[in-house]
Design a protein around this motif. Structure first.
Motif, PDB file in Angstrom:
ATOM      1  N   LYS A 164      67.639  73.208  65.384  1.00  0.00           N
ATOM      2  CA  LYS A 164      67.236  71.916  65.954  1.00  0.00           C
ATOM      3  C   LYS A 164      65.719  71.743  65.894  1.00  0.00           C
ATOM      4  O   LYS A 164      65.200  70.701  65.510  1.00  0.00           O
ATOM      5  N   ASP A 165      64.996  72.820  66.236  1.00  0.00           N
ATOM      6  CA  ASP A 165      63.526  72.733  66.304  1.00  0.00           C
ATOM      7  C   ASP A 165      62.874  72.639  64.933  1.00  0.00           C
ATOM      8  O   ASP A 165      61.692  72.307  64.834  1.00  0.00           O
ATOM      9  N   ASN A 166      63.608  73.020  63.879  1.00  0.00           N
ATOM     10  CA  ASN A 166      62.969  73.128  62.566  1.00  0.00           C
ATOM     11  C   ASN A 166      63.605  72.237  61.497  1.00  0.00           C
ATOM     12  O   ASN A 166      63.461  72.496  60.300  1.00  0.00           O
ATOM     13  N   GLY A 167      64.324  71.208  61.945  1.00  0.00           N
ATOM     14  CA  GLY A 167      64.858  70.233  60.998  1.00  0.00           C
ATOM     15  C   GLY A 167      66.012  70.752  60.154  1.00  0.00           C
ATOM     16  O   GLY A 167      66.304  70.205  59.093  1.00  0.00           O
ATOM     17  N   LEU A 168      66.677  71.799  60.625  1.00  0.00           N
ATOM     18  CA  LEU A 168      67.870  72.293  59.911  1.00  0.00           C
ATOM     19  C   LEU A 168      69.106  71.708  60.600  1.00  0.00           C
ATOM     20  O   LEU A 168      69.066  71.424  61.804  1.00  0.00           O
ATOM     21  N   SER A 169      70.194  71.560  59.850  1.00  0.00           N
ATOM     22  CA  SER A 169      71.376  70.917  60.432  1.00  0.00           C
ATOM     23  C   SER A 169      72.516  71.930  60.549  1.00  0.00           C
ATOM     24  O   SER A 169      72.850  72.604  59.575  1.00  0.00           O
ATOM     25  N   VAL A 170      73.079  72.026  61.749  1.00  0.00           N
ATOM     26  CA  VAL A 170      74.220  72.932  61.951  1.00  0.00           C
ATOM     27  C   VAL A 170      75.499  72.198  61.527  1.00  0.00           C
ATOM     28  O   VAL A 170      75.677  71.022  61.846  1.00  0.00           O
ATOM     29  N   HIS A 171      76.367  72.892  60.791  1.00  0.00           N
ATOM     30  CA  HIS A 171      77.629  72.288  60.354  1.00  0.00           C
ATOM     31  C   HIS A 171      78.614  72.285  61.528  1.00  0.00           C
ATOM     32  O   HIS A 171      79.104  73.342  61.943  1.00  0.00           O
ATOM     33  N   GLY A 172      78.905  71.114  62.059  1.00  0.00           N
ATOM     34  CA  GLY A 172      79.883  71.004  63.140  1.00  0.00           C
ATOM     35  C   GLY A 172      79.351  71.581  64.449  1.00  0.00           C
ATOM     36  O   GLY A 172      78.134  71.666  64.661  1.00  0.00           O
ATOM     37  N   ASP A 173      80.289  71.959  65.335  1.00  0.00           N
ATOM     38  CA  ASP A 173      79.903  72.458  66.658  1.00  0.00           C
ATOM     39  C   ASP A 173      80.507  73.845  66.876  1.00  0.00           C
ATOM     40  O   ASP A 173      81.487  74.004  67.605  1.00  0.00           O
ATOM     41  N   PRO A 174      79.929  74.865  66.224  1.00  0.00           N
ATOM     42  CA  PRO A 174      80.511  76.213  66.336  1.00  0.00           C
ATOM     43  C   PRO A 174      80.285  76.789  67.730  1.00  0.00           C
ATOM     44  O   PRO A 174      79.183  76.696  68.267  1.00  0.00           O
ATOM     45  N   GLN A 175      81.328  77.385  68.318  1.00  0.00           N
ATOM     46  CA  GLN A 175      81.214  77.870  69.708  1.00  0.00           C
ATOM     47  C   GLN A 175      81.532  79.350  69.838  1.00  0.00           C
ATOM     48  O   GLN A 175      81.589  79.873  70.939  1.00  0.00           O
ATOM     49  N   LEU A 176      81.756  80.016  68.708  1.00  0.00           N
ATOM     50  CA  LEU A 176      82.098  81.444  68.808  1.00  0.00           C
ATOM     51  C   LEU A 176      81.001  82.282  68.139  1.00  0.00           C
ATOM     52  O   LEU A 176      79.884  82.333  68.640  1.00  0.00           O
ATOM     53  N   SER A 177      81.305  82.901  67.007  1.00  0.00           N
ATOM     54  CA  SER A 177      80.365  83.884  66.439  1.00  0.00           C
ATOM     55  C   SER A 177      79.867  83.518  65.053  1.00  0.00           C
ATOM     56  O   SER A 177      79.046  84.231  64.489  1.00  0.00           O
ATOM     57  N   ILE A 178      80.409  82.427  64.483  1.00  0.00           N
ATOM     58  CA  ILE A 178      79.986  82.028  63.133  1.00  0.00           C
ATOM     59  C   ILE A 178      79.182  80.744  63.259  1.00  0.00           C
ATOM     60  O   ILE A 178      79.558  79.846  64.011  1.00  0.00           O
ATOM     61  N   ILE A 179      78.074  80.674  62.524  1.00  0.00           N
ATOM     62  CA  ILE A 179      77.305  79.427  62.495  1.00  0.00           C
ATOM     63  C   ILE A 179      76.818  79.219  61.067  1.00  0.00           C
ATOM     64  O   ILE A 179      76.361  80.165  60.415  1.00  0.00           O
ATOM     65  N   ALA A 180      76.991  77.987  60.575  1.00  0.00           N
ATOM     66  CA  ALA A 180      76.538  77.649  59.220  1.00  0.00           C
ATOM     67  C   ALA A 180      75.523  76.520  59.347  1.00  0.00           C
ATOM     68  O   ALA A 180      75.714  75.595  60.134  1.00  0.00           O
ATOM     69  N   PHE A 181      74.427  76.629  58.576  1.00  0.00           N
ATOM     70  CA  PHE A 181      73.390  75.592  58.683  1.00  0.00           C
ATOM     71  C   PHE A 181      72.834  75.222  57.319  1.00  0.00           C
ATOM     72  O   PHE A 181      72.781  76.043  56.405  1.00  0.00           O
ATOM     73  N   GLY A 182      72.431  73.956  57.221  1.00  0.00           N
ATOM     74  CA  GLY A 182      71.869  73.449  55.967  1.00  0.00           C
ATOM     75  C   GLY A 182      70.472  72.902  56.200  1.00  0.00           C
ATOM     76  O   GLY A 182      69.974  72.897  57.331  1.00  0.00           O
TER      77      GLY A 182
END
Ligand SMILES: Cc1ncc(COP(=O)(O)O)c(C=O)c1O
Length: 417
Positions: free
Chosen positions: A330-348
């Motif tokens: 969020k702070d660096n202009g990257l976008s998280v794919h969806g709303d991950p709530q467990l242990s996997i996070i993907a960002f673009g």
């Protein structure tokens, strides 16, 4: 030249140093550099798994009469899994070698159970979301089933309406993930459960990643007063089976997963029973014949070593790392794919080629996965990543800025698997 068997045996000291040498070029997972393949929850847990494995290294799960110890351990592991997933009385399950085997077995059971209870004319069909693990296609290929992958909603979860439209008279199974591997988001299992119940279909929940994590993540979210996770356990009455890996967030030794069924008739469809040969009748619950006693003992030992509190502690640590990465994005202009709530996070990165940044990270020794649609770096977190997350994010920033400034495009010369 082809390697041949040495004429005389070598000493353990020689072999040990060769093994150390062989491993020296592997990803430095002990230093937190792998966010895929390895689930590190600390040296002590690894030691328990190691010692328990060693104690039962020769024992064979194929022979429960010879090894009542393994029979009892497997039964207890299954009972723990069933209780974590709110399974009804009469629910059953088996330990398997991994997520793929658990999924394949559920597909085989569904195919055979359906033949008996809800026969279809023609090739049975399975409807899965686009994000489902490739093991479902492997299973369909092996078992002569048709499989269709339906597009996702914009939040990267299964599009239940699209899946409903793909169901026809040959459909026997629908699938949801909890969570899916690519984006780490949980599919709308309550909606899928209703769809399965209404249409008389078998719903399999692939909780290979979330199975031994989300019961504890639910508590973490309660502590943090956050909305609850999407429900995906057996309290959804349309769920027939689920796959849950012990060798992921159960922190067990590799070669351990569980497949669970709502009732005995579904589990019975999994079992292969054969007597027409010159030896004893052979009844095998899973695809394997011989089953490693070490993997059963290690899983049993780690579950009891960590207990509820131990798993909860690990879930808190994973939750904090995922939050940290989300805030960084969020702070660096990257976008998280969806709303991950467990242990996997993907960002673009809307301002640069994230896959090029990913290649830079890889060359700097950070090993994770990448996703497409849209492009992203994907990390699968372990509790021990709390020790390195800041160093990792410094490197992400360096790579992202390099790519943004230089306009670098990904070269595709990095092999991720
Ligand atoms: C969601 C999901 N399902 C199934 C599997 C397959 O598990 P395994 O590699 O243990 O066969 C994985 C592996 O990462 C996964 O993430």
């Amino acid at each position: 030249m082809r390697k041949t068997l040495p004429n005389t045996g070598l000493s353990w000291a020689t072999l040990q140093s060769e093994l150390i040498q062989a491993g020296s070029r592997d990803v430095k997972w002990r230093e937190g550099r792998a966010a895929v393949y390895v689930f590190n929850s600390g040296e002590d847990v690894m030691q328990v798994a190691h010692d328990a494995y060693g104690m039962f290294i020769a024992e064979n799960g194929l022979g429960p009469a010879a090894f009542p110890s393994l029979k009892r351990m497997e039964q207890e592991v299954i009972e723990i899994a069933l209780s974590l997933q709110q399974a009804p009385e009469g629910a059953m399950g088996s330990m398997t070698s991994g997520g793929t085997e658990s999924i394949l077995l559920a597909m085989k059971s569904c195919r055979d159970w359906s033949q008996q209870h809800r026969p279809v004319l023609g090739k049975p069909k399975v409807v899965v979301p686009y994000s489902a693990h490739p093991a479902f296609n492997k299973g369909a290929h092996l078992m002569g089933l048709e499989i269709v992958r339906m597009p996702l909603r914009t939040d990267f979860t299964a599009d239940v309406t699209a899946m409903a439209e793909a169901i026809d008279s040959r459909t026997v199974m629908v699938v949801g993930s909890a969570p899916c591997f690519p984006y780490g988001v949980i599919d709308p299992i309550p909606e899928l459960s209703k769809l399965a119940a209404d249409r008389g279909l078998w719903l399999h929940v692939d909780a290979c990643v979330g199975g031994y994590l989300s019961p504890f993540m639910r508590c973490v979210r309660e502590e943090r007063q956050l909305p609850p996770l999407t429900s995906w356990d057996f309290s959804n009455t349309g769920v027939s089976s689920m796959s849950l890996d012990l060798h992921k967030y159960g922190y067990a030794a590799k070669g351990a997963s569980t497949v669970l069924y709502r009732d005995k008739s579904m589990h019975d469809a999994q079992i292969f029973d054969f007597a027409d040969w010159p030896c004893e009748r052979m009844t095998t619950p899973t695809f394997a014949g011989t089953r490693p006693g070490g993997a059963i003992a290690a899983a049993w030992a780690v579950l009891h070593y960590l207990g509820f509190e131990g798993y909860l502690d690990r879930a808190r640590r994973i939750d904090a790392v995922r939050e940290r990465i989300g805030d960084f994005c969020k702070d660096n202009g990257l976008s998280v794919h969806g709303d991950p709530q467990l242990s996997i996070i993907a960002f673009g990165d809307p301002s640069g080629d994230i896959l090029a940044a990913g290649e830079g990270l890889y060359k700097a020794g950070w090993f994770s996965s990448r996703v497409r649609k849209p492009d992203g770096i994907q990390v699968m977190l372990s509790p021990q990543h709390d020790k390195v997350v800041d160093t990792y994010l410094d490197e992400v920033m360096r790579q992202v800025q390099r790519v943004r400034v230089q306009g670098t495009r990904s070269s595709g010369d990095v092999r991720y698997s």
